[in-house]
Scaffold this motif. Structure first.
Motif, PDB file in Angstrom:
ATOM      1  N   HIS A  99       0.496  -1.315   0.090  1.00  0.00           N
ATOM      2  CA  HIS A  99      -0.229   0.255   0.535  1.00  0.00           C
ATOM      3  C   HIS A  99       1.186   1.410  -0.301  1.00  0.00           C
ATOM      4  O   HIS A  99       1.905   1.387   0.990  1.00  0.00           O
ATOM      5  CB  HIS A  99      -1.061  -0.117   1.197  1.00  0.00           C
ATOM      6  N   THR A 100       0.848   1.917  -1.216  1.00  0.00           N
ATOM      7  CA  THR A 100       1.299   3.278  -0.840  1.00  0.00           C
ATOM      8  C   THR A 100       0.947   5.141  -1.074  1.00  0.00           C
ATOM      9  O   THR A 100      -0.473   5.379  -1.308  1.00  0.00           O
ATOM     10  CB  THR A 100       1.994   3.154  -2.312  1.00  0.00           C
ATOM     11  N   GLY A 101       1.467   5.137  -0.377  1.00  0.00           N
ATOM     12  CA  GLY A 101       0.454   7.463  -0.535  1.00  0.00           C
ATOM     13  C   GLY A 101       2.131   7.771  -0.772  1.00  0.00           C
ATOM     14  O   GLY A 101       3.459   8.096  -0.319  1.00  0.00           O
ATOM     15  N   VAL A 102       2.090   9.502  -1.471  1.00  0.00           N
ATOM     16  CA  VAL A 102       2.824  10.397  -1.416  1.00  0.00           C
ATOM     17  C   VAL A 102       3.011  11.255  -0.374  1.00  0.00           C
ATOM     18  O   VAL A 102       1.565  11.664  -0.149  1.00  0.00           O
ATOM     19  CB  VAL A 102       2.595  11.058  -2.994  1.00  0.00           C
ATOM     20  N   ILE A 103       3.405  12.027  -0.409  1.00  0.00           N
ATOM     21  CA  ILE A 103       4.131  12.607   0.562  1.00  0.00           C
ATOM     22  C   ILE A 103       4.446  14.277   0.316  1.00  0.00           C
ATOM     23  O   ILE A 103       5.509  14.115  -0.577  1.00  0.00           O
ATOM     24  CB  ILE A 103       4.333  12.788   1.926  1.00  0.00           C
ATOM     25  N   GLU A 104       3.296  15.058  -0.130  1.00  0.00           N
ATOM     26  CA  GLU A 104       4.392  16.760  -0.958  1.00  0.00           C
ATOM     27  C   GLU A 104       4.594  17.453   0.283  1.00  0.00           C
ATOM     28  O   GLU A 104       3.934  17.555   0.888  1.00  0.00           O
ATOM     29  CB  GLU A 104       2.215  16.713  -1.592  1.00  0.00           C
ATOM     30  N   ASP A 105       5.540  18.427  -0.670  1.00  0.00           N
ATOM     31  CA  ASP A 105       5.767  19.197  -0.353  1.00  0.00           C
ATOM     32  C   ASP A 105       6.122  19.183   1.402  1.00  0.00           C
ATOM     33  O   ASP A 105       5.776  19.203   2.643  1.00  0.00           O
ATOM     34  CB  ASP A 105       5.275  20.442   0.527  1.00  0.00           C
ATOM     35  N   VAL A 106       7.483  18.372   1.504  1.00  0.00           N
ATOM     36  CA  VAL A 106       8.316  17.245   2.873  1.00  0.00           C
ATOM     37  C   VAL A 106       8.538  18.896   3.549  1.00  0.00           C
ATOM     38  O   VAL A 106       8.772  18.350   4.406  1.00  0.00           O
ATOM     39  CB  VAL A 106       9.384  16.259   2.012  1.00  0.00           C
ATOM     40  N   GLY A 107       8.687  19.902   3.335  1.00  0.00           N
ATOM     41  CA  GLY A 107       9.719  20.939   3.908  1.00  0.00           C
ATOM     42  C   GLY A 107       7.832  21.590   5.636  1.00  0.00           C
ATOM     43  O   GLY A 107       8.589  22.274   6.030  1.00  0.00           O
ATOM     44  N   ALA A 108       7.162  21.616   4.890  1.00  0.00           N
ATOM     45  CA  ALA A 108       5.356  21.866   5.098  1.00  0.00           C
ATOM     46  C   ALA A 108       5.005  20.659   5.875  1.00  0.00           C
ATOM     47  O   ALA A 108       4.016  20.993   5.837  1.00  0.00           O
ATOM     48  CB  ALA A 108       5.362  22.509   4.568  1.00  0.00           C
ATOM     49  N   PHE A 109       5.536  19.753   6.329  1.00  0.00           N
ATOM     50  CA  PHE A 109       4.801  18.138   6.048  1.00  0.00           C
ATOM     51  C   PHE A 109       4.133  19.167   7.860  1.00  0.00           C
ATOM     52  O   PHE A 109       4.985  18.977   8.857  1.00  0.00           O
ATOM     53  CB  PHE A 109       6.027  16.877   6.264  1.00  0.00           C
ATOM     54  N   SER A 110       3.592  18.517   8.428  1.00  0.00           N
ATOM     55  CA  SER A 110       2.724  18.060  10.453  1.00  0.00           C
ATOM     56  C   SER A 110       2.438  16.997  10.553  1.00  0.00           C
ATOM     57  O   SER A 110       2.599  15.380   9.862  1.00  0.00           O
ATOM     58  CB  SER A 110       1.832  19.494  10.267  1.00  0.00           C
ATOM     59  N   VAL A 111       2.650  17.084  11.890  1.00  0.00           N
ATOM     60  CA  VAL A 111       2.664  15.782  12.542  1.00  0.00           C
ATOM     61  C   VAL A 111       0.488  14.779  12.114  1.00  0.00           C
ATOM     62  O   VAL A 111       0.366  13.390  12.011  1.00  0.00           O
ATOM     63  CB  VAL A 111       2.720  16.057  13.934  1.00  0.00           C
ATOM     64  N   GLU A 112      -0.144  15.957  11.891  1.00  0.00           N
ATOM     65  CA  GLU A 112      -0.888  16.323  11.467  1.00  0.00           C
ATOM     66  C   GLU A 112      -1.310  15.397  10.369  1.00  0.00           C
ATOM     67  O   GLU A 112      -2.322  14.649  10.387  1.00  0.00           O
ATOM     68  CB  GLU A 112      -1.950  16.962  12.014  1.00  0.00           C
TER      69      GLU A 112
END
Length: 388
Positions: A99-112
């Motif tokens: 199962h895969t997911g993409v995390i966009e804009d890792v610099g603005a990533f949050s715990v939520e």
């Protein structure tokens, strides 16, 4: 047209690599080499390919199979270490669920946001088992190796994963440090990460191995730019000059091989972890692969025997699993350079082949919440379904 190199596995994971330089030829060779009912392919490729064209070609060649991957600082294929080329690791439908997911804009990533993505992937994980999730599922994350965002990203994702272990690596572009690429289902991603949850019916072990010993030499970061991971001063002296003096080299002799041979480590919770130097800048500052801060105390380390240390770890995994079938590894590019410098590259290749190690050379390795340097991390699979 040449032929791709392949390796056989008992668990059904397909492995193929090619050194063909043209995208079309490379993908044709890989398609011809892989046969089976696959559900997901992980692609590792050198930065001399057009990543967008490669993503499209792989999607056309494997239309019913999801493809995720990244550019590298070198690959580890069936034939040994690869400084250029494409490596595909194909997971079968039988025995695995991915199962895969993409995390966009890792610099603005949050715990939520981490919790949201991880919850979404966990909801897809099969529940028809009495065994704990950590014994049958693990996470793999590929991340932009020039994003300078790995530490907060890893901390957030690992926290959301709970007991499930997390491994992975930072994408590279050889030793250019100009730009890395990630691909996912035909898309070219920028400043992003790919998170995979892999369910396995085969036993697996998550591992880390390193080979350095701290010395008594200390270097304190007295001026730094934390955002760019750049150290301007060590011990209140120009950083590169002070580092060169500490390891007994002239300033002009500094480069990737000396950074690999004389790593800097920090002590965290009783253990030492590398904070490796990426490159020396024209102004005499040093850029790092990992997060740094003013006041950080580095210890100069010296490598121990990489070949013996790695062999011990792989032998332990082999005993634990009752035989290693395949190892998916994330190996620091500085380990490859150190192996070349010490003229043990061919012995390392022989060792990797004997245990079925495949993967890529990274700008940083992941183990749970830690972003590491100068290590080999990964997952070893056993050959017997349900054993272990």
């Amino acid at each position: 047209m040449g032929r791709a190199s392949t390796s056989e596995t008992a668990c059904g994971i397909g492995v193929a690599s090619t050194a063909a330089t043209a995208v079309g030829e490379a993908v044709s060779e890989l398609k011809a080499a892989l046969s089976g009912d696959f559900q997901h392919i992980i692609a590792f490729f050198s930065a001399d390919y057009d990543a967008a064209a490669l993503a499209t070609a792989l999607g056309d060649a494997f239309p019913q199979i999801a493809v995720s991957g990244c550019s590298t600082a070198g690959g580890i294929g069936p034939e040994g270490l690869m400084e250029s080329g494409v490596l595909l690791i194909a997971f079968p439908r039988d025995g695995f669920r991915i199962h895969t997911g993409v995390i966009e804009d890792v610099g603005a990533f949050s715990v939520e946001r981490a919790s949201e993505i991880v919850r979404g992937l966990k909801a897809q994980v099969g529940l028809n088992s009495d065994s704990p999730i950590a014994e049958r599922v693990f996470g793999v994350m590929l991340v932009d190796g020039l994003s300078n965002a790995e530490e907060p990203l890893l901390a957030a994702v690992h926290w959301a994963c709970g007991d499930m272990q997390l491994i992975g690596g930072s994408a590279g572009d050889g030793l250019s440090f100009d730009g890395t690429s990630l691909i996912h289902e035909g898309r070219l991603l920028d400043r992003a990460a790919i998170l995979m949850m892999i369910e396995s019916d085969f036993p697996f072990r998550i591992f880390k191995t390193s080979n350095f010993e701290p010395t008594d030499i200390k270097l304190v970061v007295t001026a730094a730019d934390t955002e760019t991971r750049t150290v301007h001063e060590l011990n209140a002296e120009p950083a590169a000059r002070e580092y060169a003096s500490a390891i007994g080299l002239m300033l002009d002799d500094l480069g990737p091989f000396s950074f690999a041979s004389y790593p800097l480590v920090v002590k965290v919770g009783g253990d030492y972890y590398c904070r490796s130097i990426r490159n020396m800048n024209p102004d005499g500052s040093l850029s790092f692969f990992c997060a740094i801060d003013e006041g950080l105390v580095f210890t100069v380390a010296r490598p121990e025997d990489m070949l013996s240390a790695t062999a011990r770890t792989l032998a332990d995994l082999d005993r634990s699993l009752g035989g290693v079938d395949l190892v998916l590894g994330f190996d620091c590019v500085l380990r490859r350079l150190d192996a070349q410098n010490r003229q043990i590259r061919r012995k390392m290749e022989d060792l990797y082949r004997s245990y079925g190690v495949v993967g890529f050379h990274t700008y940083g390795e992941q183990l749970n919440a830690m972003h590491l340097n100068q290590t080999l991390t990964g997952v070893a699979f056993g050959a017997r379904r349900g054993a272990g």
